[in-house]
Design a protein around this motif. Structure first.
Motif, PDB file in Angstrom:
ATOM      1  N   HIS A  63       0.797  -1.303  -0.032  1.00 58.29           N
ATOM      2  CA  HIS A  63       0.009   0.161   0.097  1.00 58.29           C
ATOM      3  C   HIS A  63       0.807   1.248   0.094  1.00 58.29           C
ATOM      4  O   HIS A  63       1.886   1.345   0.803  1.00 58.29           O
ATOM      5  N   GLU A  67      -1.067   7.154  -3.374  1.00 53.07           N
ATOM      6  CA  GLU A  67      -1.506   6.612  -4.674  1.00 53.07           C
ATOM      7  C   GLU A  67      -2.843   7.410  -5.244  1.00 53.07           C
ATOM      8  O   GLU A  67      -3.256   7.309  -6.303  1.00 53.07           O
ATOM      9  N   SER A  68      -3.564   7.959  -4.148  1.00 56.97           N
ATOM     10  CA  SER A  68      -4.946   8.446  -4.594  1.00 56.97           C
ATOM     11  C   SER A  68      -4.757   9.752  -4.242  1.00 56.97           C
ATOM     12  O   SER A  68      -4.311  10.349  -3.203  1.00 56.97           O
ATOM     13  N   TYR A 201     -10.369  -7.000   8.205  1.00 54.66           N
ATOM     14  CA  TYR A 201      -9.117  -7.939   7.774  1.00 54.66           C
ATOM     15  C   TYR A 201      -8.128  -7.989   8.595  1.00 54.66           C
ATOM     16  O   TYR A 201      -8.266  -7.004   9.512  1.00 54.66           O
ATOM     17  N   GLY A 304      -9.616  -1.820  -8.544  1.00 53.60           N
ATOM     18  CA  GLY A 304      -8.940  -1.469  -7.307  1.00 53.60           C
ATOM     19  C   GLY A 304      -8.718  -2.857  -6.651  1.00 53.60           C
ATOM     20  O   GLY A 304      -9.665  -3.548  -6.142  1.00 53.60           O
ATOM     21  N   ALA A 305      -7.157  -3.305  -6.370  1.00 53.45           N
ATOM     22  CA  ALA A 305      -6.923  -4.629  -5.676  1.00 53.45           C
ATOM     23  C   ALA A 305      -6.691  -4.025  -4.300  1.00 53.45           C
ATOM     24  O   ALA A 305      -5.802  -4.140  -3.824  1.00 53.45           O
ATOM     25  N   ASP A 328      -5.357  -2.265 -11.172  1.00 51.16           N
ATOM     26  CA  ASP A 328      -5.092  -1.400  -9.939  1.00 51.16           C
ATOM     27  C   ASP A 328      -3.843  -0.605 -10.553  1.00 51.16           C
ATOM     28  O   ASP A 328      -2.784  -0.978 -11.382  1.00 51.16           O
ATOM     29  N   THR A 329      -3.680   0.864  -9.910  1.00 52.95           N
ATOM     30  CA  THR A 329      -2.673   1.681 -10.493  1.00 52.95           C
ATOM     31  C   THR A 329      -1.410   1.467  -9.866  1.00 52.95           C
ATOM     32  O   THR A 329      -0.380   2.035 -10.210  1.00 52.95           O
ATOM     33  N   THR A 330      -1.452   0.738  -8.764  1.00 52.53           N
ATOM     34  CA  THR A 330      -0.278   0.555  -7.895  1.00 52.53           C
ATOM     35  C   THR A 330       0.664  -0.445  -8.734  1.00 52.53           C
ATOM     36  O   THR A 330       0.442  -1.270  -8.896  1.00 52.53           O
ATOM     37  N   ALA A 363     -12.528  -0.381  -4.645  1.00 55.35           N
ATOM     38  CA  ALA A 363     -11.991   0.859  -3.891  1.00 55.35           C
ATOM     39  C   ALA A 363     -13.416   1.805  -4.094  1.00 55.35           C
ATOM     40  O   ALA A 363     -13.178   2.765  -4.378  1.00 55.35           O
ATOM     41  N   PHE A 366     -13.448   5.354  -3.030  1.00 54.88           N
ATOM     42  CA  PHE A 366     -12.982   6.379  -4.003  1.00 54.88           C
ATOM     43  C   PHE A 366     -14.063   6.504  -4.894  1.00 54.88           C
ATOM     44  O   PHE A 366     -13.703   6.892  -6.100  1.00 54.88           O
ATOM     45  N   ILE A 370     -13.241   7.827  -8.776  1.00 58.27           N
ATOM     46  CA  ILE A 370     -13.413   7.209  -9.638  1.00 58.27           C
ATOM     47  C   ILE A 370     -14.351   7.358 -10.816  1.00 58.27           C
ATOM     48  O   ILE A 370     -14.047   7.298 -12.036  1.00 58.27           O
ATOM     49  N   LYS A 373     -13.396  10.065 -12.990  1.00 58.61           N
ATOM     50  CA  LYS A 373     -12.069   9.497 -13.756  1.00 58.61           C
ATOM     51  C   LYS A 373     -12.661   8.973 -15.130  1.00 58.61           C
ATOM     52  O   LYS A 373     -12.099   8.766 -16.045  1.00 58.61           O
TER      53      LYS A 373
HETATM   54  P1  TYD Z   1      -7.404   1.716  -0.523  1.00 59.35           P
HETATM   55  O1  TYD Z   1      -8.367   2.575  -0.471  1.00 59.35           O
HETATM   56  O2  TYD Z   1      -6.255   2.160   0.533  1.00 59.35           O
HETATM   57  O3  TYD Z   1      -7.800   0.603   0.042  1.00 59.35           O
HETATM   58  P2  TYD Z   1      -7.229  -0.829   1.256  1.00 59.35           P
HETATM   59  O4  TYD Z   1      -6.721  -0.092   2.309  1.00 59.35           O
HETATM   60  O5  TYD Z   1      -8.607  -1.633   1.377  1.00 59.35           O
HETATM   61  O6  TYD Z   1      -6.300  -1.296   0.340  1.00 59.35           O
HETATM   62  O7  TYD Z   1      -6.979   1.379  -1.684  1.00 59.35           O
HETATM   63  C1  TYD Z   1      -7.268   1.715  -3.062  1.00 59.35           C
HETATM   64  C2  TYD Z   1      -6.545   0.983  -4.160  1.00 59.35           C
HETATM   65  O8  TYD Z   1      -7.108   1.222  -5.471  1.00 59.35           O
HETATM   66  C3  TYD Z   1      -5.081   1.143  -4.373  1.00 59.35           C
HETATM   67  O9  TYD Z   1      -4.459  -0.133  -4.324  1.00 59.35           O
HETATM   68  C4  TYD Z   1      -5.150   2.010  -5.516  1.00 59.35           C
HETATM   69  C5  TYD Z   1      -6.402   1.588  -6.220  1.00 59.35           C
HETATM   70  N1  TYD Z   1      -6.983   2.647  -7.078  1.00 59.35           N
HETATM   71  C6  TYD Z   1      -7.051   2.508  -8.666  1.00 59.35           C
HETATM   72  O10 TYD Z   1      -6.713   1.441  -8.951  1.00 59.35           O
HETATM   73  N2  TYD Z   1      -7.666   3.470  -9.205  1.00 59.35           N
HETATM   74  C7  TYD Z   1      -8.004   4.543  -8.805  1.00 59.35           C
HETATM   75  O11 TYD Z   1      -8.635   5.443  -9.717  1.00 59.35           O
HETATM   76  C8  TYD Z   1      -8.025   4.728  -7.335  1.00 59.35           C
HETATM   77  C9  TYD Z   1      -8.623   5.892  -6.592  1.00 59.35           C
HETATM   78  C10 TYD Z   1      -7.346   3.925  -6.549  1.00 59.35           C
END
Ligand code: TYD
Length: 395
Positions: A63, A67-68, A201, A304-305, A328-330, A363, A366, A370, A373
């Motif tokens: 994490h 990222e957001s 979790y 969003g993973a 996922d963008t990460t 996710a 967000f 999203i 976007k």
């Molecule tokens: P997060 O909200 O921190 O959730 P958790 O704590 O349950 O992991 O994680 C959001 C995830 O979603 C993060 O891996 C980035 C991803 N994401 C996208 O892929 N696209 C997006 O536009 C946004 C906002 C998040």
């Protein structure tokens, strides 16, 4: 007395994305039983048997708080607000992740605590970073070289640490006489109201309420004197805590929030039994909706993973039987597989295109960001599915 109210079944570690699904790596995948309980004395809600933090917070921790866009802006606003209200000389953050909060202060005024070595590595050249777990030993080590701290901040971290006694005692050691501890965590009242059971979790050992925090910090000569509702992570609370001996007085806002929590029944076991029934219903509804869509030969992915979706996927048994993949963008989640259900993770560039008919909002916290976007996807007929606050297609 601790009483169980929710059984979310066998779960993997939410952040243990797999690099491969070879027999060897599947054999070593770690699972635990996710039972959630309520303490009838302190009103604290917790995971019955927490996982060892050394397995969770490693140099592979995925994490990235920055990222957001929403979170980058939220941390900046928070930093400015806290600076204005408390005017701290020294600021320390417990669980500083990639430095998204601390970077808003002058470098010389901050100390970062981050046990995940890969994250500590990111900030160590920017400001003083301790790549360690927070405990009394570390508080003493820091005090040898620094004065006491006026502002301790910790977002989405204190609820992750099983040993609250050690955590708060270490905080008491290092906090200056009129210093303030500010913590932020998803709020129990939001979870109950919007049925976001996926906030449970392995990392969320505790889900706090003002009622519970008020009871717990008292044990360590600390006082909860204020609390603020914030929208982060689907509804969180920001708690303001000081030493018993300091000058702060309990605010009206705190008294009101405690009253609201009592009205919602957060001090009553029956509330949680009712919540568990709703969770079970939500699972049935989500599986039925996905089955219905699948029958029409539509392509479904997950967006969003998140760690939260690990809970949903494993509790509802959703894998490649429903989802083609997750986007996922990460960067360090891409090319891997989701914990437990082993769904491949792709970058949005590769996976989020016209071939997708439905995207499950992993996710959901967000949602606004999203949906803004992905206007093009929605315009061309694409649909999002969510399970929060109830199972539905978002159009
Ligand atoms: P997060 O909200 O921190 O959730 P958790 O704590 O349950 O992991 O994680 C959001 C995830 O979603 C993060 O891996 C980035 C991803 N994401 C996208 O892929 N696209 C997006 O536009 C946004 C906002 C998040």
């Amino acid at each position: 007395m601790k009483k169980n109210f929710l059984n979310l079944g066998k779960q993997p570690i939410a952040n243990s994305f797999l690099s491969s699904i070879s027999k060897k790596s599947l054999r070593s995948e770690y699972f635990y039983k996710l039972l959630v309980s309520f303490d009838t004395k302190s009103f604290l809600v917790s995971v019955k048997e927490p996982v060892n933090p050394k397995i969770q917070y490693t140099d592979k921790y995925a994490h990235r708080a920055s990222e957001s866009k929403t979170m980058r802006a939220a941390f900046k606003t928070t930093a400015l607000k806290l600076q204005k209200r408390f005017k701290p000389k020294m600021i320390m953050e417990i669980g500083s992740n990639d430095g998204v909060f601390l970077k808003n202060f002058p470098k010389k005024k901050v100390i970062a605590i981050e046990p995940c070595k890969n994250l500590a590595e990111i900030t160590k050249n920017k400001f003083k970073t301790y790549p360690n777990f927070w405990n009394k030993k570390l508080s003493k080590k820091i005090l040898k070289k620094n004065s006491k701290i006026d502002l301790i901040f910790s977002a989405n971290t204190i609820s992750h640490i099983p040993n609250l006694k050690e955590t708060f005692q270490a905080i008491f050691n290092i906090l200056s006489e009129n210093g303030v501890l500010v913590i932020e965590d998803p709020s129990l009242s939001s979870i109950i109201k919007i049925n976001s059971y996926d906030q449970f979790y392995d990392e969320h050992v505790y889900v706090f309420s003002a009622l519970a925090i008020d009871n717990i910090v008292k044990r360590y000569n600390l006082l909860l004197f204020d609390v603020e509702k914030i929208s982060n992570h689907g509804g969180s609370l920001r708690y303001f805590i000081c030493k018993n001996s300091s000058n702060y007085k309990k605010t009206l806002r705190l008294k009101n929030i405690i009253e609201e929590e009592k009205k919602l029944g957060l001090n009553n076991f029956n509330t949680f039994k009712e919540f568990a029934k709703k969770v079970h219903k939500s699972k049935k509804q989500l599986v039925n909706l996905l089955k219905k869509i699948k029958k029409k030969n539509k392509k479904i992915i997950s967006y969003g993973a998140t760690y939260k979706s690990t809970t949903v996927f494993n509790y509802c048994r959703l894998g490649i039987n429903f989802f083609h993949y997750v986007t996922d963008t990460t960067k360090n989640k891409q090319g891997k597989f989701t914990p437990g259900m082993h769904i491949p993770i792709l970058s949005p560039e590769k996976g989020f295109n016209e071939s997708v008919d439905y995207a499950f909002l992993g996710a959901w916290n967000f949602k606004k960001e999203i949906l803004t976007k992905e206007k093009k996807f929605i315009k061309s007929g694409g649909k999002f599915i969510t399970h929060v606050p109830k199972v539905k297609i978002v159009s």
